[in-house]
Design an enzyme around this catalytic site. Sequence first.
Site, PDB file in Angstrom:
ATOM      1  N   ASN A  10      12.244  18.759  -8.650  1.00  0.00           N
ATOM      2  CA  ASN A  10      11.506  18.139  -9.745  1.00  0.00           C
ATOM      3  C   ASN A  10      10.315  19.044 -10.046  1.00  0.00           C
ATOM      4  O   ASN A  10       9.300  19.004  -9.349  1.00  0.00           O
ATOM      5  CB  ASN A  10      11.069  16.739  -9.308  1.00  0.00           C
ATOM      6  CG  ASN A  10      10.294  16.009 -10.397  1.00  0.00           C
ATOM      7  OD1 ASN A  10       9.965  16.588 -11.436  1.00  0.00           O
ATOM      8  ND2 ASN A  10       9.993  14.751 -10.149  1.00  0.00           N
ATOM      9  N   ARG A  92      15.653  17.634 -12.118  1.00  0.00           N
ATOM     10  CA  ARG A  92      15.175  16.628 -13.064  1.00  0.00           C
ATOM     11  C   ARG A  92      14.713  17.347 -14.325  1.00  0.00           C
ATOM     12  O   ARG A  92      13.910  18.278 -14.267  1.00  0.00           O
ATOM     13  CB  ARG A  92      13.994  15.884 -12.458  1.00  0.00           C
ATOM     14  CG  ARG A  92      13.396  14.930 -13.454  1.00  0.00           C
ATOM     15  CD  ARG A  92      12.139  14.294 -12.944  1.00  0.00           C
ATOM     16  NE  ARG A  92      11.656  13.335 -13.921  1.00  0.00           N
ATOM     17  CZ  ARG A  92      10.371  13.077 -14.115  1.00  0.00           C
ATOM     18  NH1 ARG A  92       9.452  13.672 -13.394  1.00  0.00           N
ATOM     19  NH2 ARG A  92      10.015  12.204 -15.010  1.00  0.00           N
ATOM     20  N   HIS A 181      11.970   7.904 -17.930  1.00  0.00           N
ATOM     21  CA  HIS A 181      12.217   7.215 -16.649  1.00  0.00           C
ATOM     22  C   HIS A 181      13.668   6.730 -16.544  1.00  0.00           C
ATOM     23  O   HIS A 181      13.977   5.812 -15.787  1.00  0.00           O
ATOM     24  CB  HIS A 181      11.340   5.954 -16.472  1.00  0.00           C
ATOM     25  CG  HIS A 181       9.878   6.212 -16.302  1.00  0.00           C
ATOM     26  ND1 HIS A 181       8.931   5.387 -16.857  1.00  0.00           N
ATOM     27  CD2 HIS A 181       9.206   7.169 -15.633  1.00  0.00           C
ATOM     28  CE1 HIS A 181       7.727   5.825 -16.539  1.00  0.00           C
ATOM     29  NE2 HIS A 181       7.868   6.923 -15.795  1.00  0.00           N
ATOM     30  N   LEU A 210       6.865   0.378 -13.080  1.00  0.00           N
ATOM     31  CA  LEU A 210       5.402   0.410 -13.179  1.00  0.00           C
ATOM     32  C   LEU A 210       4.831   1.385 -12.161  1.00  0.00           C
ATOM     33  O   LEU A 210       4.544   1.024 -11.022  1.00  0.00           O
ATOM     34  CB  LEU A 210       4.834  -1.000 -12.939  1.00  0.00           C
ATOM     35  CG  LEU A 210       5.494  -2.159 -13.717  1.00  0.00           C
ATOM     36  CD1 LEU A 210       4.873  -3.494 -13.315  1.00  0.00           C
ATOM     37  CD2 LEU A 210       5.373  -1.937 -15.217  1.00  0.00           C
ATOM     38  N   GLY A 211       4.714   2.650 -12.551  1.00  0.00           N
ATOM     39  CA  GLY A 211       4.083   3.655 -11.678  1.00  0.00           C
ATOM     40  C   GLY A 211       2.805   4.110 -12.348  1.00  0.00           C
ATOM     41  O   GLY A 211       2.123   3.311 -12.992  1.00  0.00           O
ATOM     42  N   GLY A 213       2.902   6.315 -14.768  1.00  0.00           N
ATOM     43  CA  GLY A 213       3.497   6.042 -16.073  1.00  0.00           C
ATOM     44  C   GLY A 213       4.257   4.730 -15.931  1.00  0.00           C
ATOM     45  O   GLY A 213       4.666   4.380 -14.828  1.00  0.00           O
ATOM     46  N   ARG A 242      -2.669   6.141 -19.745  1.00  0.00           N
ATOM     47  CA  ARG A 242      -2.151   6.139 -21.126  1.00  0.00           C
ATOM     48  C   ARG A 242      -2.295   4.760 -21.755  1.00  0.00           C
ATOM     49  O   ARG A 242      -2.099   3.750 -21.082  1.00  0.00           O
ATOM     50  CB  ARG A 242      -0.670   6.533 -21.142  1.00  0.00           C
ATOM     51  CG  ARG A 242      -0.430   7.982 -20.802  1.00  0.00           C
ATOM     52  CD  ARG A 242       1.055   8.296 -20.747  1.00  0.00           C
ATOM     53  NE  ARG A 242       1.348   9.035 -19.524  1.00  0.00           N
ATOM     54  CZ  ARG A 242       2.537   9.070 -18.934  1.00  0.00           C
ATOM     55  NH1 ARG A 242       3.566   8.429 -19.456  1.00  0.00           N
ATOM     56  NH2 ARG A 242       2.699   9.747 -17.821  1.00  0.00           N
ATOM     57  N   MET A 284      -4.042   1.005  -9.624  1.00  0.00           N
ATOM     58  CA  MET A 284      -4.000  -0.459  -9.607  1.00  0.00           C
ATOM     59  C   MET A 284      -4.598  -1.035  -8.315  1.00  0.00           C
ATOM     60  O   MET A 284      -5.184  -2.118  -8.330  1.00  0.00           O
ATOM     61  CB  MET A 284      -2.555  -0.928  -9.810  1.00  0.00           C
ATOM     62  CG  MET A 284      -2.395  -2.427  -9.928  1.00  0.00           C
ATOM     63  SD  MET A 284      -3.380  -3.181 -11.260  1.00  0.00           S
ATOM     64  CE  MET A 284      -2.320  -2.943 -12.670  1.00  0.00           C
ATOM     65  N   GLY A 333       5.452   2.362  -7.985  1.00  0.00           N
ATOM     66  CA  GLY A 333       4.244   2.080  -7.186  1.00  0.00           C
ATOM     67  C   GLY A 333       3.630   0.705  -7.399  1.00  0.00           C
ATOM     68  O   GLY A 333       3.433  -0.051  -6.441  1.00  0.00           O
ATOM     69  N   VAL A 334       3.336   0.342  -8.634  1.00  0.00           N
ATOM     70  CA  VAL A 334       2.726  -0.963  -8.906  1.00  0.00           C
ATOM     71  C   VAL A 334       3.771  -2.067  -8.777  1.00  0.00           C
ATOM     72  O   VAL A 334       3.540  -3.093  -8.121  1.00  0.00           O
ATOM     73  CB  VAL A 334       2.103  -0.989 -10.333  1.00  0.00           C
ATOM     74  CG1 VAL A 334       1.572  -2.364 -10.669  1.00  0.00           C
ATOM     75  CG2 VAL A 334       1.011   0.071 -10.461  1.00  0.00           C
ATOM     76  N   GLY A 335       4.938  -1.872  -9.352  1.00  0.00           N
ATOM     77  CA  GLY A 335       5.974  -2.905  -9.349  1.00  0.00           C
ATOM     78  C   GLY A 335       6.435  -3.268  -7.947  1.00  0.00           C
ATOM     79  O   GLY A 335       6.720  -4.432  -7.655  1.00  0.00           O
ATOM     80  N   GLU A 336       6.482  -2.265  -7.058  1.00  0.00           N
ATOM     81  CA  GLU A 336       6.965  -2.520  -5.695  1.00  0.00           C
ATOM     82  C   GLU A 336       5.878  -3.095  -4.790  1.00  0.00           C
ATOM     83  O   GLU A 336       6.184  -3.754  -3.804  1.00  0.00           O
ATOM     84  CB  GLU A 336       7.497  -1.215  -5.073  1.00  0.00           C
ATOM     85  CG  GLU A 336       8.784  -0.740  -5.719  1.00  0.00           C
ATOM     86  CD  GLU A 336       9.158   0.684  -5.323  1.00  0.00           C
ATOM     87  OE1 GLU A 336       8.858   1.088  -4.185  1.00  0.00           O
ATOM     88  OE2 GLU A 336       9.742   1.395  -6.160  1.00  0.00           O
ATOM     89  N   GLU A 387      14.550   7.953  -7.435  1.00  0.00           N
ATOM     90  CA  GLU A 387      15.051   8.874  -8.462  1.00  0.00           C
ATOM     91  C   GLU A 387      15.753  10.072  -7.847  1.00  0.00           C
ATOM     92  O   GLU A 387      16.736  10.571  -8.390  1.00  0.00           O
ATOM     93  CB  GLU A 387      13.880   9.303  -9.357  1.00  0.00           C
ATOM     94  CG  GLU A 387      13.459   8.172 -10.283  1.00  0.00           C
ATOM     95  CD  GLU A 387      12.079   8.339 -10.892  1.00  0.00           C
ATOM     96  OE1 GLU A 387      11.088   8.084 -10.171  1.00  0.00           O
ATOM     97  OE2 GLU A 387      11.982   8.721 -12.067  1.00  0.00           O
TER      98      GLU A 387
HETATM   99  P1  ADP Z   1       4.443   8.047 -10.289  1.00  0.00           P
HETATM  100  O1  ADP Z   1       4.530   7.428 -11.638  1.00  0.00           O
HETATM  101  O2  ADP Z   1       3.445   9.162 -10.214  1.00  0.00           O
HETATM  102  O3  ADP Z   1       5.771   8.338  -9.629  1.00  0.00           O
HETATM  103  P2  ADP Z   1       4.234   5.833  -8.414  1.00  0.00           P
HETATM  104  O4  ADP Z   1       5.469   5.152  -8.821  1.00  0.00           O
HETATM  105  O5  ADP Z   1       4.165   6.407  -7.048  1.00  0.00           O
HETATM  106  O6  ADP Z   1       3.752   6.928  -9.431  1.00  0.00           O
HETATM  107  O7  ADP Z   1       3.029   4.811  -8.587  1.00  0.00           O
HETATM  108  C1  ADP Z   1       1.732   5.192  -8.276  1.00  0.00           C
HETATM  109  C2  ADP Z   1       0.791   4.041  -8.580  1.00  0.00           C
HETATM  110  O8  ADP Z   1       1.218   2.872  -7.879  1.00  0.00           O
HETATM  111  C3  ADP Z   1      -0.623   4.281  -8.083  1.00  0.00           C
HETATM  112  O9  ADP Z   1      -1.391   4.954  -9.028  1.00  0.00           O
HETATM  113  C4  ADP Z   1      -1.119   2.880  -7.848  1.00  0.00           C
HETATM  114  O10 ADP Z   1      -1.736   2.428  -9.045  1.00  0.00           O
HETATM  115  C5  ADP Z   1       0.104   2.050  -7.616  1.00  0.00           C
HETATM  116  N1  ADP Z   1       0.171   1.522  -6.240  1.00  0.00           N
HETATM  117  C6  ADP Z   1       0.640   2.130  -5.143  1.00  0.00           C
HETATM  118  N2  ADP Z   1       0.519   1.326  -4.059  1.00  0.00           N
HETATM  119  C7  ADP Z   1      -0.038   0.175  -4.504  1.00  0.00           C
HETATM  120  C8  ADP Z   1      -0.432  -1.062  -3.890  1.00  0.00           C
HETATM  121  N3  ADP Z   1      -0.277  -1.277  -2.584  1.00  0.00           N
HETATM  122  N4  ADP Z   1      -0.973  -2.008  -4.681  1.00  0.00           N
HETATM  123  C9  ADP Z   1      -1.155  -1.809  -5.997  1.00  0.00           C
HETATM  124  N5  ADP Z   1      -0.804  -0.676  -6.636  1.00  0.00           N
HETATM  125  C10 ADP Z   1      -0.263   0.306  -5.911  1.00  0.00           C
END
Ligand code: ADP
Length: 407
Positions: A10, A92, A181, A210-211, A213, A242, A284, A333-336, A387
């Site tokens: 990537n 990618r 994505h 929800l990352g 991006g 963004r 987040m 990141g946020v969604g998980e 991914e």
């Molecule tokens: P990318 O889009 O760079 O691949 P990720 O999917 O890894 O990013 O998401 C990164 C974002 O996830 C971080 O900026 C953060 O806002 C969020 N994140 C990661 N861990 C947590 C957590 N435990 N609680 C809330 N938000 C989180």
Amino acid sequence: MRATRVLVLNSGSSSVKYQLLDMADGSRPATGLIERIGERTSRLRHTPAGRPSREREEPVADHETALKAVAEELDRDGLGLDSPELAAIGHRVVHGGRRFTEPTVIDDAVLAEIERLVPVAPLHNPANLAGIRTAVALAPHLPQVAVFDTAFHTTMPEYAARYAIDTAVADAHRVRRYGFHGTSHAYVSRKAAELLGRKPSETNVIVLHLGNGASASAVARGRCVDTSMGLTPLEGLVMGTRSGDVDPAVVFHLTRVAGMSVDEIDVLLNKRSGLLGLCGDNDMREVLRRMEHGPDAEAARLAFDVYVHRLRKYIGAYHAVLGRVDVVAFTAGVGENAAPVREAAVTGLEGLGLAVDPERNAARGDGPRLISPPTARVAVAVIPTDEELEIATQTYALVTGRTTDET
Ligand code: ADP
């Protein structure tokens, strides 16, 4: 020896991430990352499976130097590009335009087409191309495959992909909604169906990726029918930095009233907006912490509310697009990880059959899991995205004609 491994690359504008995956047993013999390419000092972290990471700090001027360093590190573990176990390299590629609807074996014509798409993906495609060209030079004996972020969305009906602007202008400059994505949306929508014990071809899914991006997609029976990102990854949901959707007239207004240049507004909307623009933090985790404790909890709360309000609107919209929804899947990141975001996103949507079970939502876990109450009409799930695995799976299937299950 059977070649069952795929190296996934990537190549971003200032970084290269890589993973070596073995499709026979699902293992990852090595992973790594080079950051700050082109800066004074770059950092490489290489992690062979089951052994400590090795780190190097040295100037890495460009993608060519970066990939040579990756090849060297792999070689030191006996996993080099000449290894007989290596079947292919999967790359990618962010923008595949309308033409690349599937993973594609790379040749000169494919490289030329990716190059032709640079005007619509000026930040991403040049870096992807630099990575591919170097990898082809380093390993001319290996099949190399491009897996496109846009490919999964090429099934969108024309009325979802079109902007309502002059068709001649749109066609002349390839202005339409492509979506991004896609590799994650494809993987997560399939896994969400599997979690319900259903076939993807019989399941309707809303995926919320929800990352940093962020994008949403509506997937009907395994095919994407709408997604929130458009010509570029700026449209749609509120993201880390963004803005997502704004009235396009904001651009004219800032040009005329604030005297800002188009480039300045580009930076404003892509790098200084979203959560960062609203409250000063793009992460987040920080937003959630500040909402509870910070002296300026109010700004953090507003950022959270704007983020979640947009999310809820897209969930509602994609319900309308799909007609019937089987599962809403949170990922990235946020969604998980952010239970409060998931809860707030479905609050008020009980009329659509959506709810989260507070205990299930708060429970930590690694794998795909349901967070809706057992009686819910629509399932709500957390599906960790992968991914790299999806790129490796698609690459391997294309070059060997075998799926992972047959390996
Ligand atoms: P990318 O889009 O760079 O691949 P990720 O999917 O890894 O990013 O998401 C990164 C974002 O996830 C971080 O900026 C953060 O806002 C969020 N994140 C990661 N861990 C947590 C957590 N435990 N609680 C809330 N938000 C989180």
